[in-house]
Write a protein that holds these residues in place. Structure first.
Motif, PDB file in Angstrom:
ATOM      1  N   PHE A   1      -0.032 -16.978  -2.080  1.00  0.00           N
ATOM      2  CA  PHE A   1       1.385 -16.963  -2.562  1.00  0.00           C
ATOM      3  C   PHE A   1       2.312 -16.364  -1.454  1.00  0.00           C
ATOM      4  CE2 PHE A   1      -1.527 -16.470  -6.342  1.00  0.00           C
ATOM      5  CZ  PHE A   1      -1.050 -17.205  -6.924  1.00  0.00           C
ATOM      6  N   PRO A   2       3.661 -16.759  -1.481  1.00  0.00           N
ATOM      7  CA  PRO A   2       4.404 -16.223  -0.475  1.00  0.00           C
ATOM      8  C   PRO A   2       4.920 -14.804  -0.958  1.00  0.00           C
ATOM      9  CG  PRO A   2       5.570 -17.592  -2.123  1.00  0.00           C
ATOM     10  CD  PRO A   2       4.185 -17.630  -2.416  1.00  0.00           C
ATOM     11  N   GLN A   3       4.687 -14.491  -1.972  1.00  0.00           N
ATOM     12  CA  GLN A   3       5.197 -13.029  -2.211  1.00  0.00           C
ATOM     13  C   GLN A   3       4.396 -11.848  -1.351  1.00  0.00           C
ATOM     14  OE1 GLN A   3       4.293 -15.005  -4.487  1.00  0.00           O
ATOM     15  NE2 GLN A   3       5.833 -15.295  -6.172  1.00  0.00           N
ATOM     16  N   ILE A   4       5.457 -10.969  -0.801  1.00  0.00           N
ATOM     17  CA  ILE A   4       4.807 -10.039  -0.002  1.00  0.00           C
ATOM     18  C   ILE A   4       5.366  -8.627  -0.356  1.00  0.00           C
ATOM     19  CG2 ILE A   4       4.497  -8.776   2.372  1.00  0.00           C
ATOM     20  CD1 ILE A   4       4.402 -11.498   3.607  1.00  0.00           C
ATOM     21  N   VAL A   5       4.455  -7.606  -0.773  1.00  0.00           N
ATOM     22  CA  VAL A   5       4.910  -6.449  -1.206  1.00  0.00           C
ATOM     23  C   VAL A   5       4.943  -5.301   0.000  1.00  0.00           C
ATOM     24  CG1 VAL A   5       4.296  -4.328  -2.882  1.00  0.00           C
ATOM     25  CG2 VAL A   5       4.259  -6.767  -3.549  1.00  0.00           C
ATOM     26  N   ARG A   6       6.023  -4.624  -0.104  1.00  0.00           N
ATOM     27  CA  ARG A   6       6.180  -3.538   0.924  1.00  0.00           C
ATOM     28  C   ARG A   6       6.448  -2.113   0.131  1.00  0.00           C
ATOM     29  NH1 ARG A   6       9.127  -7.769   2.543  1.00  0.00           N
ATOM     30  NH2 ARG A   6       8.360  -8.774   4.641  1.00  0.00           N
ATOM     31  N   SER A   7       5.801  -0.891   0.370  1.00  0.00           N
ATOM     32  CA  SER A   7       6.029   0.042  -0.283  1.00  0.00           C
ATOM     33  C   SER A   7       5.847   1.285   0.582  1.00  0.00           C
ATOM     34  CB  SER A   7       5.058   0.161  -1.612  1.00  0.00           C
ATOM     35  OG  SER A   7       5.246   1.550  -2.270  1.00  0.00           O
ATOM     36  N   GLU A   8       6.483   2.565   0.242  1.00  0.00           N
ATOM     37  CA  GLU A   8       6.080   3.683   1.127  1.00  0.00           C
ATOM     38  C   GLU A   8       4.794   4.283   0.862  1.00  0.00           C
ATOM     39  OE1 GLU A   8       8.035   7.043  -1.897  1.00  0.00           O
ATOM     40  OE2 GLU A   8       8.895   6.514   0.069  1.00  0.00           O
ATOM     41  N   LYS A   9       4.114   3.942  -0.333  1.00  0.00           N
ATOM     42  CA  LYS A   9       2.600   4.287  -0.620  1.00  0.00           C
ATOM     43  C   LYS A   9       1.481   3.619   0.225  1.00  0.00           C
ATOM     44  CE  LYS A   9       3.744   4.963  -5.586  1.00  0.00           C
ATOM     45  NZ  LYS A   9       3.538   4.565  -6.975  1.00  0.00           N
ATOM     46  N   ILE A  10       2.133   2.484   0.731  1.00  0.00           N
ATOM     47  CA  ILE A  10       1.080   1.765   1.827  1.00  0.00           C
ATOM     48  C   ILE A  10       1.543   1.750   3.128  1.00  0.00           C
ATOM     49  CG2 ILE A  10       0.013   0.521   0.116  1.00  0.00           C
ATOM     50  CD1 ILE A  10       2.002  -1.713   0.549  1.00  0.00           C
ATOM     51  N   ALA A  11       1.038   2.867   3.722  1.00  0.00           N
ATOM     52  CA  ALA A  11       1.515   2.851   5.347  1.00  0.00           C
ATOM     53  C   ALA A  11       0.605   3.688   6.127  1.00  0.00           C
ATOM     54  CB  ALA A  11       2.845   3.767   5.491  1.00  0.00           C
ATOM     55  N   TYR A  12       0.377   3.522   7.278  1.00  0.00           N
ATOM     56  CA  TYR A  12      -0.368   4.050   8.240  1.00  0.00           C
ATOM     57  C   TYR A  12       0.271   5.348   9.304  1.00  0.00           C
ATOM     58  CZ  TYR A  12      -3.091  -0.286   8.007  1.00  0.00           C
ATOM     59  OH  TYR A  12      -3.552  -1.346   7.208  1.00  0.00           O
TER      60      TYR A  12
ATOM     61  N   GLY B   1      -2.129   5.624   3.586  1.00  0.00           N
ATOM     62  CA  GLY B   1      -1.755   6.175   2.536  1.00  0.00           C
ATOM     63  C   GLY B   1      -0.230   6.552   2.371  1.00  0.00           C
ATOM     64  N   THR B   2      -0.213   7.531   1.816  1.00  0.00           N
ATOM     65  CA  THR B   2       1.399   8.060   1.571  1.00  0.00           C
ATOM     66  C   THR B   2       1.652   9.114   2.788  1.00  0.00           C
ATOM     67  OG1 THR B   2       0.352  10.075   0.114  1.00  0.00           O
ATOM     68  CG2 THR B   2       0.871   7.762  -1.080  1.00  0.00           C
ATOM     69  N   GLY B   3       0.571   9.890   3.420  1.00  0.00           N
ATOM     70  CA  GLY B   3       0.919  10.717   4.330  1.00  0.00           C
ATOM     71  C   GLY B   3       0.928  12.168   3.845  1.00  0.00           C
ATOM     72  N   ARG B   4       0.789  12.229   2.710  1.00  0.00           N
ATOM     73  CA  ARG B   4       1.016  13.487   2.019  1.00  0.00           C
ATOM     74  C   ARG B   4      -0.484  14.345   2.038  1.00  0.00           C
ATOM     75  NH1 ARG B   4       3.778  10.496  -1.839  1.00  0.00           N
ATOM     76  NH2 ARG B   4       6.194  10.492  -1.217  1.00  0.00           N
ATOM     77  N   TRP B   5      -0.816  14.831   2.947  1.00  0.00           N
ATOM     78  CA  TRP B   5      -2.216  15.563   3.013  1.00  0.00           C
ATOM     79  C   TRP B   5      -1.819  16.928   3.668  1.00  0.00           C
ATOM     80  CZ3 TRP B   5      -1.879  10.644   5.915  1.00  0.00           C
ATOM     81  CH2 TRP B   5      -2.262   9.551   5.264  1.00  0.00           C
ATOM     82  N   GLU B   6      -2.878  17.850   2.899  1.00  0.00           N
ATOM     83  CA  GLU B   6      -2.515  19.279   3.025  1.00  0.00           C
ATOM     84  C   GLU B   6      -3.177  19.724   4.493  1.00  0.00           C
ATOM     85  OE1 GLU B   6      -3.660  21.641  -0.222  1.00  0.00           O
ATOM     86  OE2 GLU B   6      -2.109  20.928  -1.506  1.00  0.00           O
ATOM     87  N   GLY B   7      -2.750  20.768   4.823  1.00  0.00           N
ATOM     88  CA  GLY B   7      -3.390  21.278   6.233  1.00  0.00           C
ATOM     89  C   GLY B   7      -3.374  20.510   7.466  1.00  0.00           C
TER      90      GLY B   7
END
Length: 302
Positions: free
Chosen positions: A258-269, A150-156
């Motif tokens: 399709f060759p298109q690949i999307v990268r985003s800070e919203k999809i990270a481990y 996810g985004t990594g923004r979790w409380e606690g």
């Protein structure tokens, strides 16, 4: 083994400590599982070596001499130091257990195949995986750390970035066998789009190629493992998390139309840890290894 001229025999010291603590030769013998006469022999041996009386023998009791009381205090302290050092050594050399709360899809498609390397480097550490979708709150003290998407923004909790995911549609060859071909992304709207509970992957990819996701038929499934299985069964088109589908693509079980690949800070481990608690040494070692593995470039899809 030569007898030290400065150190008394350990058996004599143990007998002295027991007698001094219990003020009884009989009870000391029972505790040490030796006879009363053996206890008396050890005390006599110690007194001869020290050149001082340690106990005053009375008709029905004994008591420590002032010299005996002072020596007992230092003996007890010495035994306490030895016991503490032994306990610490056992703790350090004992096999450590690290409990990791992890997404089932991440465990099955990325982590498990790499664990052999960690076990080879850290044979003293046992890793216990708990596959679950819920975010670990660490309140139960069960998990040492967690891996989440996810985004990594979790409380606690404290979250450290591991690696970004890359997104592109994947499909079973069975759909191609049925005559389906995708000339352009908008043709995906004729198919069922498979995604886990959060459709952010499809939203980002379709937005990148200019297709309105509101026109799509999206089937949301609980876990990404189920998404992959549905795609493998030819039940629709999955948004491929490239770290998770790499082996399927290499083996030809899935295709990337399709060759298109999307990268985003919203999809990270993310590596998720307790906010106000330091990791134990075993967990620290696992976290360091995990970050090294995540930083390693993936092998190319052949």
């Amino acid at each position: 083994m030569r007898t030290s001229t400065t150190m008394p025999p350990l058996q004599a010291l143990r007998a002295f400590e027991a007698v001094g603590r219990l003020l009884s030769f009989r009870r000391a013998g029972e505790e040490l599982l030796i006879t009363q006469s053996a206890v008396s022999h050890h005390i006599k041996q110690l007194e001869e070596m020290l050149g001082v009386r340690l106990f005053i023998r009375k008709a029905k009791s004994i008591e420590l001499t002032p010299e005996g009381a002072a020596y007992l205090e230092r003996t007890v302290e010495a035994f306490r130091i030895i016991a503490g050092a032994t306990s610490e050594m056992r703790r350090q050399t004992a096999r450590q257990r690290v409990r990791v709360s992890v997404l089932p899809s991440f465990a099955a498609n990325w982590l498990v195949s790499r664990l052999a390397d960690f076990m080879l480097k850290h044979p003293e550490i046992e890793v216990e995986l708990e596959p679950t979708l819920r975010l670990e709150d660490f309140a139960s003290d069960y998990a040492d750390l967690a891996i989440r998407f996810g985004t990594g923004r979790w409380e606690g909790v404290r979250a450290e970035w591991l690696m970004n995911e890359e997104m592109s549609p994947v499909v079973s060859p069975a759909l191609y066998d049925d005559g389906t071909r995708f000339a352009e992304p908008k043709e995906l709207l004729l198919q069922t789009l498979l995604e886990s509970w959060n459709p952010v992957g499809w939203e980002l990819w379709l937005g990148e190629v200019g297709v309105d996701i509101r026109r799509a038929r999206v089937l949301q499934l609980t876990d990404y493992n189920i998404v992959l299985q549905a795609a493998l069964n030819g039940q629709g088109v999955a948004i491929g998390r490239m770290h998770m589908v790499r082996d399927h693509l290499a083996a030809g079980r899935l295709l990337q139309p399709f060759p298109q690949i999307v990268r985003s800070e919203k999809i990270a481990y993310w590596l998720v840890m307790p906010q106000n608690r330091r990791l134990r040494p075993g967990a620290e070692a696992f976290a360091s290894w995990l970050k090294e593995e995540a930083a390693s470039p993936p092998s190319p899809v052949c």
